[in-house]
Write a protein that holds these residues in place. Sequence first.
Motif: not given
Length: 62
Positions: A32, A39, A35-37, A41-43
């Motif tokens: 995780h 995420s 691959h989701y480093s 920022k998106i949240l």
Amino acid sequence: MFTTGQLIFAIFFFIAFVMVIFFSYRKDKRLHARHYSGSIKILIGFILFLVILFVLKSWVKS
């Protein structure tokens, strides 16, 4: 409302579910992180977007 058997089943199910989720997350923690480093920022962007919508709704309604 609920029988004693139903409450006991619900408690054991909840404990087992939380344990499975916890161990599954621990197993995939490195994957995780790779691959989701970005995420977070998106949240933050999504939360900011919702706050802006709420402010605009309040401002237009007044």
